[in-house]
Scaffold this motif. Structure first.
Motif, short mmCIF file in Angstrom:
data_model
loop_
_atom_site.label_atom_id
_atom_site.label_comp_id
_atom_site.label_asym_id
_atom_site.label_seq_id
_atom_site.Cartn_x
_atom_site.Cartn_y
_atom_site.Cartn_z
N PHE A 10 1.06 -1.14 -0.20
CA PHE A 10 -0.03 -0.01 0.11
C PHE A 10 0.76 1.33 -0.21
O PHE A 10 0.33 2.42 -0.55
N ASN A 11 2.06 1.25 0.51
CA ASN A 11 3.08 2.52 0.89
C ASN A 11 2.97 3.30 -0.67
O ASN A 11 2.86 4.38 -0.53
N PRO A 12 3.40 2.64 -1.66
CA PRO A 12 3.35 3.35 -2.93
C PRO A 12 2.27 4.17 -3.48
O PRO A 12 2.42 5.17 -4.20
N HIS A 13 1.06 4.00 -2.71
CA HIS A 13 -0.05 4.34 -3.08
C HIS A 13 -0.67 5.44 -2.13
O HIS A 13 -1.74 5.99 -2.32
N ILE A 14 0.04 5.72 -1.18
CA ILE A 14 -0.49 6.93 -0.27
C ILE A 14 -0.70 8.12 -1.25
O ILE A 14 0.23 8.46 -1.94
N GLY A 15 -1.79 8.66 -0.66
CA GLY A 15 -2.22 9.91 -1.46
C GLY A 15 -2.76 9.90 -2.87
O GLY A 15 -3.42 10.68 -3.51
N LYS A 16 -2.82 8.46 -3.21
CA LYS A 16 -3.38 8.18 -4.75
C LYS A 16 -5.21 7.96 -4.27
O LYS A 16 -5.53 7.39 -3.23
N ALA A 17 -5.84 8.19 -5.43
CA ALA A 17 -7.11 7.85 -5.49
C ALA A 17 -7.38 6.40 -5.72
O ALA A 17 -6.52 5.78 -6.46
N CYS A 18 -8.36 5.72 -5.22
CA CYS A 18 -8.84 4.52 -5.71
C CYS A 18 -10.07 4.42 -5.70
O CYS A 18 -10.96 5.01 -5.08
N ARG A 19 -10.66 3.55 -6.59
CA ARG A 19 -11.97 3.33 -6.86
C ARG A 19 -12.46 1.96 -6.11
O ARG A 19 -11.83 0.82 -6.25
N LEU A 20 -13.45 2.23 -5.33
CA LEU A 20 -13.94 0.77 -4.55
C LEU A 20 -15.27 0.36 -5.26
O LEU A 20 -16.22 1.19 -5.74
N SER A 21 -15.44 -0.78 -5.32
CA SER A 21 -16.64 -1.26 -6.46
C SER A 21 -16.99 -2.70 -5.33
O SER A 21 -16.43 -3.56 -5.07
N HIS A 22 -18.36 -2.59 -5.14
CA HIS A 22 -19.15 -3.49 -4.74
C HIS A 22 -19.95 -4.46 -5.53
O HIS A 22 -20.31 -4.07 -6.71
N PRO A 23 -20.12 -5.61 -5.19
CA PRO A 23 -20.90 -6.60 -6.12
C PRO A 23 -22.26 -6.15 -6.64
O PRO A 23 -22.59 -6.54 -7.68
N ASP A 24 -22.73 -5.49 -5.74
CA ASP A 24 -24.36 -4.97 -6.16
C ASP A 24 -24.23 -3.80 -7.17
O ASP A 24 -25.18 -3.01 -7.42
N GLY A 25 -22.96 -3.43 -7.36
CA GLY A 25 -23.00 -2.13 -8.51
C GLY A 25 -22.67 -0.90 -7.80
O GLY A 25 -22.08 0.12 -8.51
N LEU A 26 -22.54 -0.70 -6.52
CA LEU A 26 -22.15 0.37 -5.57
C LEU A 26 -20.67 0.78 -6.09
O LEU A 26 -19.88 -0.19 -5.85
N SER A 27 -20.30 1.94 -6.49
CA SER A 27 -18.83 2.17 -6.58
C SER A 27 -18.47 3.69 -6.30
O SER A 27 -19.45 4.31 -6.39
N PHE A 28 -17.53 4.00 -5.80
CA PHE A 28 -17.01 5.34 -5.20
C PHE A 28 -15.69 5.34 -4.91
O PHE A 28 -15.03 4.42 -5.16
N ASP A 29 -15.01 6.81 -5.36
CA ASP A 29 -13.66 6.96 -4.84
C ASP A 29 -13.15 7.46 -3.77
O ASP A 29 -14.05 7.92 -3.05
N LEU A 30 -12.11 6.83 -3.32
CA LEU A 30 -11.39 7.08 -1.89
C LEU A 30 -10.19 7.49 -2.01
O LEU A 30 -9.33 7.04 -3.10
N VAL A 31 -9.32 8.06 -1.11
CA VAL A 31 -7.98 8.38 -1.12
C VAL A 31 -7.12 7.58 -0.30
O VAL A 31 -7.69 7.55 1.04
N ILE A 32 -6.35 6.77 -0.61
CA ILE A 32 -5.36 5.91 0.38
C ILE A 32 -4.83 7.21 1.03
O ILE A 32 -3.47 7.75 0.70
N ASP A 33 -4.93 7.25 2.41
CA ASP A 33 -4.39 8.40 3.25
C ASP A 33 -3.23 8.18 4.14
O ASP A 33 -2.48 9.05 4.11
N ALA A 34 -3.31 6.87 4.69
CA ALA A 34 -2.32 6.40 5.62
C ALA A 34 -2.08 5.09 5.60
O ALA A 34 -3.31 4.56 5.55
N VAL A 35 -1.02 4.39 6.08
CA VAL A 35 -0.57 2.90 6.06
C VAL A 35 0.02 3.09 7.65
O VAL A 35 1.09 3.44 7.77
N THR A 36 -0.51 2.06 8.53
CA THR A 36 0.15 2.05 9.90
C THR A 36 0.27 0.63 10.37
O THR A 36 -0.73 -0.22 10.26
N GLU A 37 1.45 0.27 10.60
CA GLU A 37 1.71 -1.18 10.93
C GLU A 37 1.82 -1.29 12.54
O GLU A 37 2.00 -0.06 13.27
#
Length: 104
Positions: A10-37
């Motif tokens: 995930f680390n290389p994608h911090i700050g990038k937008a990502c698209r989430l898709s649900h099997p029922d057709g719902l989809s929207f965009d979020l941003v990968i904001d932080a990764v915490t180990e």
């Protein structure tokens, strides 16, 4: 696949937008904001350090939790990932919605 994903994926994608898709057709965009180990939670028999991914998005999204496919740069990054809406981290104004993925 999910059992081999680690924070470094995930680390290389911090700050990038990502698209989430649900099997029922719902989809929207979020941003990968932080990764915490969280190495203190790692069990001796585990190969991966537990971690969480914080995502942010528009406050108007009606989504609260579910299993989604995540696309980054138009390519499927992960499938069947459980994502849940969470309260804003302490001290942050709720000007956006916060979501979390936990990998134990």
């Amino acid at each position: 696949m999910l059992d081999t994903v680690c924070a470094q994926n995930f680390n290389p994608h911090i700050g990038k937008a990502c698209r989430l898709s649900h099997p029922d057709g719902l989809s929207f965009d979020l941003v990968i904001d932080a990764v915490t180990e969280t190495p203190k939670l790692q069990r001796p028999q585990d190969n991966r350090t537990p971690f969480s991914v914080l995502l942010t998005g528009d406050l108007t999204a009606s989504f609260h939790f579910g299993t989604f496919t995540i696309e980054v740069d138009g390519v499927t990054f992960l499938s069947d990932v459980y994502i849940e809406r969470v309260a804003p981290p302490w001290g942050l104004e709720p000007d956006k919605a916060f979501y979390q993925i936990i990998f134990n």
